[in-house]
Design an enzyme around this catalytic site. Structure first.
Site, mmCIF file in Angstrom:
data_model
loop_
_atom_site.group_PDB
_atom_site.id
_atom_site.type_symbol
_atom_site.label_atom_id
_atom_site.label_comp_id
_atom_site.label_asym_id
_atom_site.label_seq_id
_atom_site.Cartn_x
_atom_site.Cartn_y
_atom_site.Cartn_z
ATOM 1 N N ASN A 7 40.151 50.082 -16.674
ATOM 2 C CA ASN A 7 41.076 50.846 -16.313
ATOM 3 C C ASN A 7 41.653 50.690 -15.514
ATOM 4 O O ASN A 7 40.789 51.754 -14.603
ATOM 5 C CB ASN A 7 41.077 51.824 -17.255
ATOM 6 C CG ASN A 7 42.322 52.798 -16.873
ATOM 7 O OD1 ASN A 7 43.435 52.346 -16.287
ATOM 8 N ND2 ASN A 7 42.254 53.273 -17.904
ATOM 9 N N ARG A 90 44.877 47.658 -18.599
ATOM 10 C CA ARG A 90 45.339 48.971 -18.764
ATOM 11 C C ARG A 90 46.640 47.861 -17.981
ATOM 12 O O ARG A 90 46.331 47.778 -16.608
ATOM 13 C CB ARG A 90 44.815 50.324 -18.895
ATOM 14 C CG ARG A 90 46.337 50.610 -19.130
ATOM 15 C CD ARG A 90 45.614 52.428 -18.599
ATOM 16 N NE ARG A 90 46.254 53.657 -19.172
ATOM 17 C CZ ARG A 90 46.769 54.229 -18.278
ATOM 18 N NH1 ARG A 90 45.969 55.222 -17.160
ATOM 19 N NH2 ARG A 90 47.914 55.324 -18.417
ATOM 20 N N HIS A 179 51.781 56.465 -22.607
ATOM 21 C CA HIS A 179 50.354 56.683 -23.694
ATOM 22 C C HIS A 179 50.534 56.353 -25.002
ATOM 23 O O HIS A 179 49.959 56.368 -26.064
ATOM 24 C CB HIS A 179 50.383 58.825 -23.787
ATOM 25 C CG HIS A 179 50.201 59.684 -23.095
ATOM 26 N ND1 HIS A 179 50.576 60.872 -22.836
ATOM 27 C CD2 HIS A 179 48.857 59.764 -21.502
ATOM 28 C CE1 HIS A 179 50.130 61.285 -21.945
ATOM 29 N NE2 HIS A 179 48.724 60.230 -20.880
ATOM 30 N N HIS A 207 49.293 64.290 -27.944
ATOM 31 C CA HIS A 207 48.643 63.673 -27.186
ATOM 32 C C HIS A 207 48.432 64.709 -25.760
ATOM 33 O O HIS A 207 49.306 64.783 -24.906
ATOM 34 C CB HIS A 207 48.643 62.121 -26.049
ATOM 35 C CG HIS A 207 47.811 61.706 -25.023
ATOM 36 N ND1 HIS A 207 46.979 61.179 -25.425
ATOM 37 C CD2 HIS A 207 47.940 62.094 -24.289
ATOM 38 C CE1 HIS A 207 45.964 61.307 -24.080
ATOM 39 N NE2 HIS A 207 46.741 61.481 -23.275
ATOM 40 N N ARG A 240 52.215 68.937 -14.212
ATOM 41 C CA ARG A 240 53.936 68.610 -13.360
ATOM 42 C C ARG A 240 54.413 68.836 -14.277
ATOM 43 O O ARG A 240 54.255 70.156 -15.558
ATOM 44 C CB ARG A 240 53.682 67.313 -14.442
ATOM 45 C CG ARG A 240 52.890 65.939 -13.736
ATOM 46 C CD ARG A 240 53.081 64.574 -14.560
ATOM 47 N NE ARG A 240 52.141 63.559 -14.371
ATOM 48 C CZ ARG A 240 51.053 62.731 -14.616
ATOM 49 N NH1 ARG A 240 51.999 62.582 -16.520
ATOM 50 N NH2 ARG A 240 50.596 62.207 -14.717
ATOM 51 N N GLU A 385 41.188 55.182 -26.432
ATOM 52 C CA GLU A 385 42.164 54.214 -25.942
ATOM 53 C C GLU A 385 41.765 52.769 -25.441
ATOM 54 O O GLU A 385 42.371 51.999 -25.234
ATOM 55 C CB GLU A 385 43.093 54.962 -24.580
ATOM 56 C CG GLU A 385 43.961 55.601 -24.736
ATOM 57 C CD GLU A 385 44.347 56.829 -23.601
ATOM 58 O OE1 GLU A 385 43.606 57.601 -22.768
ATOM 59 O OE2 GLU A 385 45.480 56.174 -22.589
HETATM 60 P P1 AMP Z 1 42.369 64.364 -20.436
HETATM 61 O O1 AMP Z 1 43.377 63.749 -20.137
HETATM 62 O O2 AMP Z 1 42.292 63.507 -21.875
HETATM 63 O O3 AMP Z 1 41.276 63.794 -20.126
HETATM 64 O O4 AMP Z 1 42.449 65.329 -20.472
HETATM 65 C C1 AMP Z 1 41.434 66.378 -20.160
HETATM 66 C C2 AMP Z 1 41.570 68.241 -19.907
HETATM 67 O O5 AMP Z 1 41.535 68.394 -21.091
HETATM 68 C C3 AMP Z 1 41.056 68.446 -18.330
HETATM 69 O O6 AMP Z 1 42.214 68.496 -18.140
HETATM 70 C C4 AMP Z 1 40.892 69.823 -19.452
HETATM 71 O O7 AMP Z 1 41.756 70.813 -19.098
HETATM 72 C C5 AMP Z 1 41.041 69.849 -21.173
HETATM 73 N N1 AMP Z 1 40.271 70.062 -21.848
HETATM 74 C C6 AMP Z 1 38.501 68.809 -21.479
HETATM 75 N N2 AMP Z 1 37.793 69.261 -22.299
HETATM 76 C C7 AMP Z 1 37.921 70.549 -22.329
HETATM 77 C C8 AMP Z 1 37.363 71.867 -23.796
HETATM 78 N N3 AMP Z 1 36.296 71.403 -23.733
HETATM 79 N N4 AMP Z 1 38.113 72.909 -23.360
HETATM 80 C C9 AMP Z 1 39.294 73.088 -23.153
HETATM 81 N N5 AMP Z 1 40.021 71.538 -22.437
HETATM 82 C C10 AMP Z 1 39.477 70.690 -22.068
#
Ligand code: AMP
Length: 399
Positions: A7, A90, A179, A207, A240, A385
């Site tokens: 990726n 990806r 996504h 998601h 965003r 993913e």
């Molecule tokens: P992703 O884009 O799927 O990697 O999600 C990232 C976002 O998930 C981060 O910016 C956090 O805001 C949220 N996140 C990840 N782990 C946690 C957690 N344990 N508790 C609350 N929010 C989380």
């Protein structure tokens, strides 16, 4: 059989080497600050972490370092590159050219380059990753897995905007959705978990991460999704703005003296949770401990949850019902407050969340957080993913 999943971002490159026999990750890591001073490779295998600090002026050098790490005596997991049967890449935007994953040929690379105008931030680094890999492993088959492909089953009524039809045809302005690999993965997991034929299920997959999107899946196929021409549309996200009246652009240009590029940068990078809270784009900062002492943190997260509820209602209407709501990705898997507020007070739709199960939802596995008498199942499903990319690569290469 071992498949390498790549990726590639503009200054980063994440990878996983997956043994497809048991679908387990045998090594993973990432190159950071490619093309920037201070680049480093973090490589993990068997719970051990290895850090290599070396200049990576471009993606070709980055890939070489990844392959060296994977085959090295010190931290390697394969004897030589021949043990890697295929590489899955990806690719963010497949436009209308690819409705499924594809074996990468010179024609595919050419087509991805033509689609750069649709994804100027994402497709160029994806292509750099492919070209760098081709250089280092010229005889290894490579597969492109597109974020947009899962959404290619949307009907015209869902993907067309209310602009002149000729502009859709000439300029390719339409909803594409993103996504896709994640929505596809959790859809498959939900169907398996519910143990019903796909053509009897209406599923809404949420998601929710740094970027967020919601998809309506009927009979196993995407029929609508919240992201649009670009990943800017839909829910307000980490940074965003999500849905907004397009005429706001004029006010921003006039009153803030922004150019169009500055306006887009603002809408992509300064808005959403960050702009609303004035504190952070990260849901951990906004929800944990006493974060809600700041009312703007709570307001931002409430707007996010409200927006999710909005889409759930909309997609239940589109599909004439809903059997299952899935929460996934960083926020979807880890933030009970968001899940609760998105699902509460929706009994009219047959949606009833169990407060306790939601609060005590186990991490890293599928969890059912719906109340016993909920007609709609509410599931939390960890996304993967990379595994989708590896499975798609195996399917296309047929080994
Ligand atoms: P992703 O884009 O799927 O990697 O999600 C990232 C976002 O998930 C981060 O910016 C956090 O805001 C949220 N996140 C990840 N782990 C946690 C957690 N344990 N508790 C609350 N929010 C989380």
């Amino acid at each position: 059989m071992k498949i390498l999943v790549i990726n590639a971002g503009s200054s980063s490159l994440k990878y996983q080497l997956i043994d497809m026999q048991k679908e387990n990750v045998i090594a993973k890591g990432q190159c950071e600050r490619i093309g920037i001073k201070g680049s480093l490779l973090t490589h993990k295998n068997n719970g051990k972490e290895f850090i290599f600090k070396k200049d990576m002026p471009n993606h070709v050098i980055a890939i070489q370092m990844v392959l060296e790490a994977l085959t090295s005596k010190e931290c390697g997991v394969v004897k030589n590159m021949e043990e890697i049967s295929a590489v899955g890449h990806r690719v963010v935007h497949g436009a209308e050219d690819y409705n499924s994953s594809v074996l990468i040929t010179p024609d595919v690379i050419k087509c991805c380059k033509e689609n750069i105008e649709l994804a100027p931030l994402h497709n160029p680094p994806n292509i750099m990753g492919i070209e760098a890999c081709k250089k280092a492993m010229p005889n290894t088959p490579m597969v492109g897995v597109f974020d947009t492909a899962f959404h290619s089953t949307m009907p015209e009524v869902a993907y067309l905007y209310g602009i002149p039809y000729e502009d859709y045809k000439q300029l390719r302005i339409r909803r594409y959705g993103f996504h896709g690999t994640s929505h596809m993965f959790v859809t498959g997991e939900a169907i398996r978990y519910l143990d019903k034929p796909a053509d009897q299920l209406k599923i809404i997959t949420c998601h929710l991460g740094n970027g967020s999107s919601i998809t309506a899946v009927k009979n196993g196929k995407c029929v609508d999704t919240s992201m649009g021409f670009t990943p800017l549309e839909g829910l307000p996200m980490g940074t965003r703005c999500g849905n907004i009246d397009a005429a706001v652009v004029e006010t921003l240009c006039n009153k803030k003296d922004f150019t169009i590029n500055e306006t887009l940068n603002y809408l992509n990078k300064k808005c959403g949770m960050l702009g609303l809270s004035g504190v952070s784009s990260d849901f951990r900062d906004l929800t944990m401990g006493n974060a809600f002492d700041n009312p703007r943190n709570k307001l931002a997260v409430d707007i996010f949850a409200y927006s999710i509820k909005n889409y759930i209602g909309r997609y239940a209407a589109v599909m004439n019902g809903c059997d299952c709501i899935v929460f996934t990705a960083g926020v979807g898997e880890n933030t009970p407050y968001v899940r609760y507020n998105a699902c509460v007070d929706m009994e009219y739709l047959g949606v009833k969340i169990d407060k306790d199960k939601n609060e005590n939802c186990p991490r890293g596995e599928i969890a059912d957080i719906s109340a016993k008498d909920s007609k709609v199942k509410i599931l939390v499903i960890p996304t993967n993913e990379e595994l989708v990319i590896a499975r798609e690569t195996k399917r296309i290469v047929n080994i």
